[in-house]
Scaffold this motif. Structure first.
Motif, PDB file in Angstrom:
ATOM      1  N   GLY A  70      17.802   1.687  -4.387  1.00  0.00           N
ATOM      2  CA  GLY A  70      16.461   2.079  -4.816  1.00  0.00           C
ATOM      3  C   GLY A  70      16.490   2.760  -6.175  1.00  0.00           C
ATOM      4  N   TYR A  71      17.450   3.651  -6.370  1.00  0.00           N
ATOM      5  CA  TYR A  71      17.593   4.333  -7.664  1.00  0.00           C
ATOM      6  C   TYR A  71      18.133   3.388  -8.734  1.00  0.00           C
ATOM      7  CZ  TYR A  71      16.635   8.729  -5.349  1.00  0.00           C
ATOM      8  OH  TYR A  71      16.034   9.742  -4.646  1.00  0.00           O
ATOM      9  N   PHE A  72      19.040   2.505  -8.344  1.00  0.00           N
ATOM     10  CA  PHE A  72      19.600   1.528  -9.292  1.00  0.00           C
ATOM     11  C   PHE A  72      18.504   0.609  -9.821  1.00  0.00           C
ATOM     12  CE2 PHE A  72      21.580  -2.620 -10.143  1.00  0.00           C
ATOM     13  CZ  PHE A  72      22.497  -2.249 -11.119  1.00  0.00           C
ATOM     14  N   HIS A  73      17.638   0.151  -8.927  1.00  0.00           N
ATOM     15  CA  HIS A  73      16.531  -0.721  -9.337  1.00  0.00           C
ATOM     16  C   HIS A  73      15.635  -0.013 -10.352  1.00  0.00           C
ATOM     17  CE1 HIS A  73      13.219  -3.557  -9.165  1.00  0.00           C
ATOM     18  NE2 HIS A  73      12.409  -2.568  -8.822  1.00  0.00           N
TER      19      HIS A  73
ATOM     20  N   PHE B 102       0.822  -1.218   0.000  1.00  0.00           N
ATOM     21  CA  PHE B 102       0.000   0.000   0.000  1.00  0.00           C
ATOM     22  C   PHE B 102       0.856   1.268   0.000  1.00  0.00           C
ATOM     23  CE2 PHE B 102       0.794  -0.884   4.415  1.00  0.00           C
ATOM     24  CZ  PHE B 102       0.937   0.346   5.009  1.00  0.00           C
ATOM     25  N   ILE B 103       2.151   1.158   0.338  1.00  0.00           N
ATOM     26  CA  ILE B 103       3.075   2.292   0.242  1.00  0.00           C
ATOM     27  C   ILE B 103       3.907   2.068  -1.025  1.00  0.00           C
ATOM     28  CG2 ILE B 103       4.905   3.612   1.340  1.00  0.00           C
ATOM     29  CD1 ILE B 103       4.073   2.331   4.001  1.00  0.00           C
ATOM     30  N   PRO B 104       3.772   2.915  -2.024  1.00  0.00           N
ATOM     31  CA  PRO B 104       4.463   2.675  -3.303  1.00  0.00           C
ATOM     32  C   PRO B 104       5.973   2.515  -3.140  1.00  0.00           C
ATOM     33  CG  PRO B 104       2.961   4.537  -3.490  1.00  0.00           C
ATOM     34  CD  PRO B 104       3.020   4.161  -2.043  1.00  0.00           C
ATOM     35  N   ASN B 105       6.481   1.382  -3.585  1.00  0.00           N
ATOM     36  CA  ASN B 105       7.912   1.063  -3.653  1.00  0.00           C
ATOM     37  C   ASN B 105       8.625   0.998  -2.307  1.00  0.00           C
ATOM     38  OD1 ASN B 105       7.519   1.018  -6.397  1.00  0.00           O
ATOM     39  ND2 ASN B 105       9.393   2.101  -6.838  1.00  0.00           N
TER      40      ASN B 105
ATOM     41  N   ASP C 276      11.231   5.836  -7.252  1.00  0.00           N
ATOM     42  CA  ASP C 276      12.593   5.439  -6.895  1.00  0.00           C
ATOM     43  C   ASP C 276      13.031   6.140  -5.614  1.00  0.00           C
ATOM     44  OD1 ASP C 276      12.526   3.998  -9.236  1.00  0.00           O
ATOM     45  OD2 ASP C 276      13.770   5.415 -10.365  1.00  0.00           O
ATOM     46  N   THR C 277      12.587   7.374  -5.443  1.00  0.00           N
ATOM     47  CA  THR C 277      12.913   8.107  -4.216  1.00  0.00           C
ATOM     48  C   THR C 277      12.217   7.475  -3.015  1.00  0.00           C
ATOM     49  OG1 THR C 277      13.225  10.135  -5.490  1.00  0.00           O
ATOM     50  CG2 THR C 277      12.879  10.378  -3.114  1.00  0.00           C
ATOM     51  N   TYR C 278      10.954   7.090  -3.169  1.00  0.00           N
ATOM     52  CA  TYR C 278      10.267   6.361  -2.090  1.00  0.00           C
ATOM     53  C   TYR C 278      11.031   5.082  -1.759  1.00  0.00           C
ATOM     54  CZ  TYR C 278       6.131   9.196  -3.318  1.00  0.00           C
ATOM     55  OH  TYR C 278       5.263  10.212  -3.588  1.00  0.00           O
ATOM     56  N   HIS C 279      11.447   4.379  -2.800  1.00  0.00           N
ATOM     57  CA  HIS C 279      12.181   3.130  -2.630  1.00  0.00           C
ATOM     58  C   HIS C 279      13.485   3.391  -1.877  1.00  0.00           C
ATOM     59  CE1 HIS C 279      13.475  -0.844  -4.802  1.00  0.00           C
ATOM     60  NE2 HIS C 279      13.580  -0.935  -3.500  1.00  0.00           N
ATOM     61  N   ALA C 280      14.229   4.423  -2.279  1.00  0.00           N
ATOM     62  CA  ALA C 280      15.513   4.736  -1.660  1.00  0.00           C
ATOM     63  C   ALA C 280      15.356   5.118  -0.182  1.00  0.00           C
ATOM     64  CB  ALA C 280      16.206   5.858  -2.434  1.00  0.00           C
ATOM     65  N   VAL C 281      14.424   6.000   0.098  1.00  0.00           N
ATOM     66  CA  VAL C 281      14.210   6.438   1.484  1.00  0.00           C
ATOM     67  C   VAL C 281      13.717   5.276   2.343  1.00  0.00           C
ATOM     68  CG1 VAL C 281      12.840   7.964   2.972  1.00  0.00           C
ATOM     69  CG2 VAL C 281      13.849   8.845   0.861  1.00  0.00           C
ATOM     70  N   GLY C 282      12.788   4.491   1.788  1.00  0.00           N
ATOM     71  CA  GLY C 282      12.308   3.311   2.511  1.00  0.00           C
ATOM     72  C   GLY C 282      13.436   2.332   2.800  1.00  0.00           C
ATOM     73  N   ASN C 283      14.318   2.128   1.831  1.00  0.00           N
ATOM     74  CA  ASN C 283      15.451   1.225   2.036  1.00  0.00           C
ATOM     75  C   ASN C 283      16.352   1.709   3.162  1.00  0.00           C
ATOM     76  OD1 ASN C 283      14.622  -0.373  -0.070  1.00  0.00           O
ATOM     77  ND2 ASN C 283      16.175   0.338  -1.502  1.00  0.00           N
TER      78      ASN C 283
END
Length: 153
Positions: A97-100, A15-18, A126-133
Motif C-alpha cells: 500500500g505504501y509502495f504503491h 466509496f472507501i478511499p484506497n 496510503d495508510t488506508y490502502h495498507a490497512v485495507g490490504n
C-alpha cells in the motif's frame, strides 16, 4: 475470474478511499501462480476498472506500480507452503500500500513536479490502502489458495 473479482471489488469498494481487494488479489496471484500471471492480472484489472472509474495520466503509473508489486510478491513463491505464510503475506500487502503511493508520487512528480507535496498528501490514503490490504489478505488468502488447489493450479 480473478480479473473480474478484482475489477468488481475495486469499483464497488470505491466509496472507501484506497481500500480495495485489487492489490491483495494481485499479490496472492503472483505468489500462487507466478509473477507473469500477477502482472497480467494487474494490467488488465487496472485498464478495465479505470474504464469505470476514469482513465487519465494515472492509469499508466498504476499499471507500473501494480506490476512491480506483482514482481516483488512473486519472489515469495517458495515460501507459500510455510506454516504462517499468511502473516508474512499480510505484512507484504501492507507495505505494498505504501509502495504503491510512493510510485504514484514519483509519476506525479515527473508530470507535475513537487514530489514531497504529492507524497505527504497521499500518506493518509496510503495508510488506508495498507490497512485495507492487510485485512483483505487475511480474509481472501485461504479461499483463493483453496480454490487454486481444487483447480490444481
Amino acid at each position: 475470474m480473478l480479473i473480474s473479482i478484482a475489477v468488481i471489488g475495486r469499483v464497488y469498494m470505491n466509496f472507501i478511499p484506497n481500500v480495495q481487494p485489487l492489490t491483495t488479489i494481485i499479490i496472492i496471484t503472483a505468489v500462487l501462480m507466478g509473477r507473469t500471471n500477477g502482472m497480467i492480472l494487474a494490467a488488465i484489472s487496472i485498464i478495465v476498472s479505470n474504464m469505470y472509474l476514469g482513465v487519465g495520466t494515472w492509469t499508466f503509473s498504476q499499471i507500473v506500480s501494480f506490476s512491480l508489486i506483482a514482481l516483488i510478491a512473486g519472489s515469495f513463491y517458495r515460501l507459500k507452503d510455510k506454516k504462517h505464510f499468511i502473516y508474512l503475506l499480510a505484512v507484504i500487502s501492507g507495505l505494498a500500500g505504501y509502495f504503491h503511493g510512493f510510485i504514484m508520487s514519483i509519476f506525479n512528480y515527473i508530470i507535475f513536479g513537487n514530489f514531497w507535496a504529492y507524497y505527504f498528501a497521499g500518506l493518509p490514503f496510503d495508510t488506508y490502502h495498507a490497512v485495507g490490504n492487510i485485512v483483505i489478505t487475511l480474509i481472501l488468502y485461504q479461499p483463493i489458495r483453496s480454490t487454486f488447489k481444487i483447480a490444481k493450479i
